[in-house]
Motif scaffolding. Structure first.
Motif, mmCIF file in Angstrom:
data_model
loop_
_atom_site.group_PDB
_atom_site.id
_atom_site.type_symbol
_atom_site.label_atom_id
_atom_site.label_comp_id
_atom_site.label_asym_id
_atom_site.label_seq_id
_atom_site.Cartn_x
_atom_site.Cartn_y
_atom_site.Cartn_z
ATOM 1 N N GLY A 159 5.752 -6.761 -4.209
ATOM 2 C CA GLY A 159 6.555 -6.398 -5.372
ATOM 3 C C GLY A 159 8.040 -6.552 -5.129
ATOM 4 N N GLY A 160 8.796 -6.361 -6.205
ATOM 5 C CA GLY A 160 10.231 -6.564 -6.142
ATOM 6 C C GLY A 160 10.951 -5.596 -5.230
ATOM 7 N N THR A 161 10.381 -4.397 -5.046
ATOM 8 C CA THR A 161 11.057 -3.383 -4.216
ATOM 9 C C THR A 161 10.215 -2.907 -3.039
ATOM 10 O OG1 THR A 161 10.247 -1.570 -5.632
ATOM 11 C CG2 THR A 161 12.381 -2.543 -6.194
ATOM 12 N N ASP A 162 8.923 -3.266 -2.984
ATOM 13 C CA ASP A 162 8.035 -2.794 -1.921
ATOM 14 C C ASP A 162 8.254 -1.295 -1.675
ATOM 15 O OD1 ASP A 162 6.279 -2.540 0.189
ATOM 16 O OD2 ASP A 162 7.448 -3.737 1.605
ATOM 17 N N PRO A 163 7.962 -0.437 -2.664
ATOM 18 C CA PRO A 163 8.381 0.969 -2.621
ATOM 19 C C PRO A 163 7.823 1.770 -1.458
ATOM 20 C CG PRO A 163 6.764 0.603 -4.355
ATOM 21 C CD PRO A 163 7.190 -0.752 -3.873
ATOM 22 N N LEU A 164 6.698 1.357 -0.885
ATOM 23 C CA LEU A 164 6.127 2.078 0.257
ATOM 24 C C LEU A 164 6.403 1.369 1.577
ATOM 25 C CD1 LEU A 164 2.663 3.170 -1.237
ATOM 26 C CD2 LEU A 164 4.846 4.390 -1.233
ATOM 27 N N ALA A 165 7.247 0.340 1.542
ATOM 28 C CA ALA A 165 7.635 -0.403 2.752
ATOM 29 C C ALA A 165 6.412 -0.848 3.555
ATOM 30 C CB ALA A 165 8.579 0.441 3.610
ATOM 31 N N LEU A 166 5.496 -1.523 2.879
ATOM 32 C CA LEU A 166 4.238 -1.935 3.522
ATOM 33 C C LEU A 166 4.291 -3.321 4.142
ATOM 34 C CD1 LEU A 166 1.676 -0.700 0.830
ATOM 35 C CD2 LEU A 166 2.125 0.332 3.067
ATOM 36 N N THR A 167 5.279 -4.126 3.785
ATOM 37 C CA THR A 167 5.286 -5.513 4.251
ATOM 38 C C THR A 167 5.281 -5.601 5.771
ATOM 39 O OG1 THR A 167 6.474 -6.223 2.261
ATOM 40 C CG2 THR A 167 6.483 -7.720 4.141
ATOM 41 N N LEU A 168 6.156 -4.858 6.424
ATOM 42 C CA LEU A 168 6.262 -4.954 7.881
ATOM 43 C C LEU A 168 4.993 -4.484 8.586
ATOM 44 C CD1 LEU A 168 7.917 -5.743 10.300
ATOM 45 C CD2 LEU A 168 9.024 -3.490 10.243
ATOM 46 N N PRO A 169 4.445 -3.298 8.275
ATOM 47 C CA PRO A 169 3.204 -2.899 8.967
ATOM 48 C C PRO A 169 2.034 -3.836 8.698
ATOM 49 C CG PRO A 169 3.787 -1.303 7.243
ATOM 50 C CD PRO A 169 4.968 -2.192 7.433
ATOM 51 N N ILE A 170 1.960 -4.427 7.529
ATOM 52 C CA ILE A 170 0.881 -5.389 7.262
ATOM 53 C C ILE A 170 1.060 -6.631 8.127
ATOM 54 C CG2 ILE A 170 0.005 -7.009 5.520
ATOM 55 C CD1 ILE A 170 0.345 -4.756 3.449
#
Length: 332
Positions: A159-170
């Motif tokens: 998403g535009g803001t990645d509100p749960l900051a999941l990109t890095l752990p994934i």
């Protein structure tokens, strides 16, 4: 004719409301309309210079009376707020996802899911034929029809803001699991949380990454599968036939997943409303699901065909033409 669009964007709200309204604005502008966003001052960091800024919702009511149409895409408006707005502007289009606010009055409600609304809504526009996709998707479908290559990328887009900051752990979990980094491409929102850490990680690990992309379709066309947030991107991925494991990051994504999961073109793991430790466990679960599907060519082919049968590129045009035709008859 003039339309005001009442929608906000922020890290907490996300960018999806604004993005889909922009698709609708483009369709109305093609019919000669003048369109303007109206944004609450608290969220003006996510606005454009051409937007109208208000200090309170009461400020919007006299503006609404000046328009030929108001488009409302805002979860902060409950039944009483919508009904009050309707008293000031009868030509009201409400964009909805959850159908959980109760019965409200509006001339039109737009929901790309199959939902039933009360008779106080005169014209429900419901179903995936009304999914709002930006104009890029029309050209992308034409290109896709002529393409010969087989997509081989795993697209990660939270998403535009990645509100749960999941990109890095994934990403970290994917690499730990042995997933080939050369097959990963990350599409990072301009306002994504933890963006600098994600950029640094991708550069260190030689992972392809794009940030703040306006036209998302080239990355989607290259995707064999995706890991994605389940907002409006769900309909975009379906249009281009990308089998997806969705990370649900907000409650308002529940209904769309409930309707799409049984169709078997996607999977989901829920991340909202749980502790950080449980989120970590679910990242591992999501990556396991992705691995189980990545080499399943039979399922992927079936999933692609199913997804593409659900959504086309004409939803915004259908909505704009329907409303434009109605108002031409009423106002002339």
């Amino acid at each position: 004719m003039k339309a005001f669009i009442r929608a906000d964007a922020s890290v907490e709200i996300g960018m999806g409301h604004r993005v889909r309204c922009q698709a609708l604005i483009h369709a109305f502008q093609a019919l000669g309309w003048r369109c303007e966003f109206v944004v609450y001052r608290r969220y003006d960091e996510f606005s454009d210079a051409s937007d109208r800024i208000i200090d309170s919702e009461a400020d919007f009511l006299p503006l609404a009376e000046q328009a030929d149409l108001v488009i409302l895409d805002h979860y902060g408006y409950q039944v009483s707020d919508i009904n009050r707005l309707y008293q000031h502007q009868k030509n009201l289009l409400v964009l909805d996802d959850m159908n959980d606010r109760g019965d409200f009055s509006a001339t039109w409600v737009l929901n790309p899911l199959n939902e039933m609304y009360a008779s106080s809504v005169q014209y429900p526009l419901t179903g995936s034929q009304y999914a709002l996709l930006r104009p890029y998707f029309s050209q992308a479908l034409k290109i896709q029809a002529m393409e010969k290559h087989c997509p081989n990328k795993l697209l990660i887009t939270l998403g535009g803001t990645d509100p749960l900051a999941l990109t890095l752990p994934i990403l970290q979990s994917l690499l730990s699991s042995g997933f080939p980094r050369e097959n990963i491409v990350v599409m990072l929102g301009k306002n994504a949380l933890n963006a600098e850490s994600v950029m640094t990680f991708c550069q260190k690990e030689s992972i392809e990454i794009e940030r703040g992309v306006t036209d998302v379709t080239p990355l989607m066309r290259c995707a064999k599968m995706a890991i994605s947030a389940a907002g409006g991107t769900l309909f975009e991925l379906a249009c281009l036939g990308v089998p997806t494991v969705f990370a649900q990051v907000a409650d308002n994504q529940t209904r769309s997943l409930e309707q799409h999961l049984p169709l078997d073109w996607c999977r989901t793991v829920r991340f909202d409303g749980v502790s950080h430790d449980i989120q970590k466990e679910r990242v591992t679960l999501l990556v396991k699901q992705l691995h189980s599907l990545w080499l399943d060519e039979v399922w992927q082919e079936k999933a692609r065909k199913t997804a593409q049968s659900l959504v086309d590129d004409q939803g915004a045009n259908r909505v704009a033409k329907t409303i434009h035709t109605h108002l031409e008859k009423v106002l002339i």
